[in-house]
Design a protein around this motif. Sequence first.
Motif, PDB file in Angstrom:
ATOM      1  N   GLU A 276       0.818  -1.218   0.000  1.00  0.00           N
ATOM      2  CA  GLU A 276       0.000   0.000   0.000  1.00  0.00           C
ATOM      3  C   GLU A 276       0.856   1.274   0.000  1.00  0.00           C
ATOM      4  OE1 GLU A 276      -3.819   1.625   2.475  1.00  0.00           O
ATOM      5  OE2 GLU A 276      -1.807   1.844   3.329  1.00  0.00           O
ATOM      6  N   PRO A 277       1.873   1.405   0.864  1.00  0.00           N
ATOM      7  CA  PRO A 277       2.727   2.597   0.759  1.00  0.00           C
ATOM      8  C   PRO A 277       3.368   2.744  -0.612  1.00  0.00           C
ATOM      9  CG  PRO A 277       3.122   1.461   2.839  1.00  0.00           C
ATOM     10  CD  PRO A 277       2.240   0.563   2.026  1.00  0.00           C
ATOM     11  N   ILE A 278       3.771   1.624  -1.222  1.00  0.00           N
ATOM     12  CA  ILE A 278       4.355   1.685  -2.564  1.00  0.00           C
ATOM     13  C   ILE A 278       3.326   2.178  -3.572  1.00  0.00           C
ATOM     14  CG2 ILE A 278       5.160   0.233  -4.471  1.00  0.00           C
ATOM     15  CD1 ILE A 278       6.749  -1.377  -2.400  1.00  0.00           C
ATOM     16  N   MET A 279       2.113   1.624  -3.505  1.00  0.00           N
ATOM     17  CA  MET A 279       1.057   2.035  -4.428  1.00  0.00           C
ATOM     18  C   MET A 279       0.749   3.518  -4.299  1.00  0.00           C
ATOM     19  SD  MET A 279      -2.926   0.764  -4.520  1.00  0.00           S
ATOM     20  CE  MET A 279      -3.235   1.535  -2.901  1.00  0.00           C
ATOM     21  N   LEU A 280       0.594   4.012  -3.075  1.00  0.00           N
ATOM     22  CA  LEU A 280       0.271   5.418  -2.871  1.00  0.00           C
ATOM     23  C   LEU A 280       1.411   6.327  -3.318  1.00  0.00           C
ATOM     24  CD1 LEU A 280      -1.540   5.243   0.590  1.00  0.00           C
ATOM     25  CD2 LEU A 280      -2.555   5.392  -1.695  1.00  0.00           C
ATOM     26  N   ALA A 281       2.662   5.899  -3.074  1.00  0.00           N
ATOM     27  CA  ALA A 281       3.809   6.708  -3.518  1.00  0.00           C
ATOM     28  C   ALA A 281       3.860   6.789  -5.038  1.00  0.00           C
ATOM     29  CB  ALA A 281       5.101   6.122  -2.967  1.00  0.00           C
ATOM     30  N   LEU A 282       3.606   5.666  -5.705  1.00  0.00           N
ATOM     31  CA  LEU A 282       3.593   5.668  -7.168  1.00  0.00           C
ATOM     32  C   LEU A 282       2.460   6.528  -7.702  1.00  0.00           C
ATOM     33  CD1 LEU A 282       4.256   1.875  -7.869  1.00  0.00           C
ATOM     34  CD2 LEU A 282       5.864   3.760  -8.238  1.00  0.00           C
ATOM     35  N   TYR A 283       1.303   6.427  -7.067  1.00  0.00           N
ATOM     36  CA  TYR A 283       0.135   7.178  -7.537  1.00  0.00           C
ATOM     37  C   TYR A 283       0.331   8.677  -7.329  1.00  0.00           C
ATOM     38  CZ  TYR A 283      -4.785   8.232  -8.410  1.00  0.00           C
ATOM     39  OH  TYR A 283      -5.947   8.731  -8.929  1.00  0.00           O
ATOM     40  N   ASP A 284       0.780   9.052  -6.137  1.00  0.00           N
ATOM     41  CA  ASP A 284       0.992  10.478  -5.850  1.00  0.00           C
ATOM     42  C   ASP A 284       2.122  11.056  -6.684  1.00  0.00           C
ATOM     43  OD1 ASP A 284      -1.044  10.318  -4.014  1.00  0.00           O
ATOM     44  OD2 ASP A 284       0.295  10.077  -2.277  1.00  0.00           O
ATOM     45  N   GLY A 285       3.080  10.217  -7.075  1.00  0.00           N
ATOM     46  CA  GLY A 285       4.195  10.692  -7.887  1.00  0.00           C
ATOM     47  C   GLY A 285       3.904  10.713  -9.373  1.00  0.00           C
ATOM     48  N   GLY A 286       2.671  10.376  -9.751  1.00  0.00           N
ATOM     49  CA  GLY A 286       2.304  10.396 -11.155  1.00  0.00           C
ATOM     50  C   GLY A 286       2.874   9.243 -11.956  1.00  0.00           C
ATOM     51  N   LEU A 287       3.285   8.175 -11.282  1.00  0.00           N
ATOM     52  CA  LEU A 287       3.887   7.036 -11.966  1.00  0.00           C
ATOM     53  C   LEU A 287       2.891   5.928 -12.270  1.00  0.00           C
ATOM     54  CD1 LEU A 287       7.196   6.840  -9.902  1.00  0.00           C
ATOM     55  CD2 LEU A 287       6.817   7.921 -12.136  1.00  0.00           C
ATOM     56  N   LEU A 288       1.633   6.159 -11.927  1.00  0.00           N
ATOM     57  CA  LEU A 288       0.560   5.229 -12.266  1.00  0.00           C
ATOM     58  C   LEU A 288      -0.439   5.942 -13.159  1.00  0.00           C
ATOM     59  CD1 LEU A 288      -0.208   3.402  -8.879  1.00  0.00           C
ATOM     60  CD2 LEU A 288       1.098   2.539 -10.824  1.00  0.00           C
ATOM     61  N   PRO A 289      -1.196   5.201 -13.958  1.00  0.00           N
ATOM     62  CA  PRO A 289      -2.220   5.826 -14.809  1.00  0.00           C
ATOM     63  C   PRO A 289      -3.256   6.544 -13.955  1.00  0.00           C
ATOM     64  CG  PRO A 289      -1.861   3.534 -15.432  1.00  0.00           C
ATOM     65  CD  PRO A 289      -1.147   3.742 -14.137  1.00  0.00           C
ATOM     66  N   PRO A 290      -3.946   7.512 -14.501  1.00  0.00           N
ATOM     67  CA  PRO A 290      -4.983   8.212 -13.741  1.00  0.00           C
ATOM     68  C   PRO A 290      -6.124   7.261 -13.382  1.00  0.00           C
ATOM     69  CG  PRO A 290      -5.057   8.842 -16.050  1.00  0.00           C
ATOM     70  CD  PRO A 290      -3.805   8.058 -15.869  1.00  0.00           C
ATOM     71  N   ALA A 291      -6.865   7.609 -12.334  1.00  0.00           N
ATOM     72  CA  ALA A 291      -7.963   6.772 -11.874  1.00  0.00           C
ATOM     73  C   ALA A 291      -9.003   6.614 -12.969  1.00  0.00           C
ATOM     74  CB  ALA A 291      -8.603   7.371 -10.626  1.00  0.00           C
ATOM     75  N   GLY A 292      -9.589   5.415 -12.994  1.00  0.00           N
ATOM     76  CA  GLY A 292     -10.605   5.137 -13.995  1.00  0.00           C
ATOM     77  C   GLY A 292     -10.425   3.749 -14.565  1.00  0.00           C
ATOM     78  N   PRO A 293     -11.426   3.242 -15.259  1.00  0.00           N
ATOM     79  CA  PRO A 293     -11.377   1.878 -15.795  1.00  0.00           C
ATOM     80  C   PRO A 293     -10.192   1.619 -16.719  1.00  0.00           C
ATOM     81  CG  PRO A 293     -13.598   2.775 -15.919  1.00  0.00           C
ATOM     82  CD  PRO A 293     -12.708   3.899 -15.520  1.00  0.00           C
ATOM     83  N   SER A 294      -9.821   2.590 -17.535  1.00  0.00           N
ATOM     84  CA  SER A 294      -8.747   2.360 -18.499  1.00  0.00           C
ATOM     85  C   SER A 294      -7.386   2.212 -17.836  1.00  0.00           C
ATOM     86  CB  SER A 294      -8.712   3.505 -19.519  1.00  0.00           C
ATOM     87  OG  SER A 294      -8.461   4.751 -18.864  1.00  0.00           O
ATOM     88  N   GLY A 295      -7.204   2.858 -16.695  1.00  0.00           N
ATOM     89  CA  GLY A 295      -5.901   2.803 -16.039  1.00  0.00           C
ATOM     90  C   GLY A 295      -5.727   1.650 -15.083  1.00  0.00           C
TER      91      GLY A 295
END
Length: 413
Positions: free
Chosen positions: A348-367
């Motif tokens: 979870e900390p890894i996921m949130l760090a990646l998301y907040d850092g813009g390293l994951l696709p934006p929220a939504g079905p496609s991402g």
Amino acid sequence: MSTHTVTVNSVPVTGRTPAPHRPSKEAPTRRRAGEIEGYRGLAALSTVVFHVWQQYYTYDRDGSHPPVGNRYLGSLISLEVIDLFFVMSAYLLTLSYARAAIDGGSTRPARAFLFRRAIRILPLYFLAVLVVWASRNPELPGNWRDLVAHLTFTHVFDREQIFYTIGPTWSLSLEVLFYLALVALGPLAVRACRPFRRRATRVAVCAGGCLLLYVGPMVWIAVARYGFEVPHTDWPVYFGPQARFGGFAAGMALAVALVGLGERGRLGTRTALGLQVGAVAGLYLLSLYSAPENAAFTFYHPLAALLWTVLLFGTVHGRRRTRLHRALTARWLTWFGLISYSMFIWHEPIMLALYDGGLLPPAGPSGFPLAVVVVLAVATVGAVVSYWVIEYPASLLGRLRDGRGRPRTFYPE
């Protein structure tokens, strides 16, 4: 569809207790360790996917929207496995007490048990909590209440901050409380079984205790929901030990059942497969029809724990090894089982760090699909490093004490 928020006393048996029952010495602990490790690996991977699923919900004026629109696929992805962790933990840790109570013998002292559990859980947990908390509280004193609650495993009782710092670790609060309960209840069960000459009676006494521990939380949940109409968002009411101990009770009952049966009543291939398929189907239907405040949602966790127990029973008490056993003992899956604790702590900390850092696709079905792949990949690397740098070295501390929990003397006079 499920919408829940988630995220082992030395008591020698004497008197009229007969000699140990020989078949029970071949209990499934050793022979089925591979299958349990495989389930642990599956549960760890499923937990990561589930939390990415939660992260990728979208919200607008019409409400919340899951990242997968297909209800049937969504129910599979969002199927929670935290109760499987509870059942497996209780099963493995209760086996020695069940053998002592039913077949005679002794168990490790409480100090030995708690020491081994401490070196298994605490080093990684404390380090992760401190690192994550410090990264989110750069200026002191920061949210010190949250830090204290996590370091004392009391955050499960905090209505506002139960999911702070590392969200999934609320379940570790329950694990620690279970350890304390087990070292108290285990010896009591051994003493309670001493006066009974018949083995079947001793099995019944242990099974009856497990039943009480399972029914109690269900009564609590029913009274809270239907008697006082407590909403499901009152987290301590439904996430605390008084509501979730049923998962541990189910695992304890599994240990009692398998010790009681020994080598008797081994399941044929078809029977075992039927139990496994039925349990998986029941878990899926429970997830499919679970909606906030309905019966499936309210009693989701005790019912899921029961179904996970049936699945494990069909796996570990089969007469022959099947394709499922071979799949569960596949090297890649048991490898994930080995690093599952580190994966659970860090994902979870890894996921949130990646998301907040813009390293994951934006929220939504496609991402969502790509996010699952990225988080799984990075969390796996982090879990491997964590296991070899923190978990494995910490496990070597077990050599500091002997089997009775006493300090070893490395330099005798």
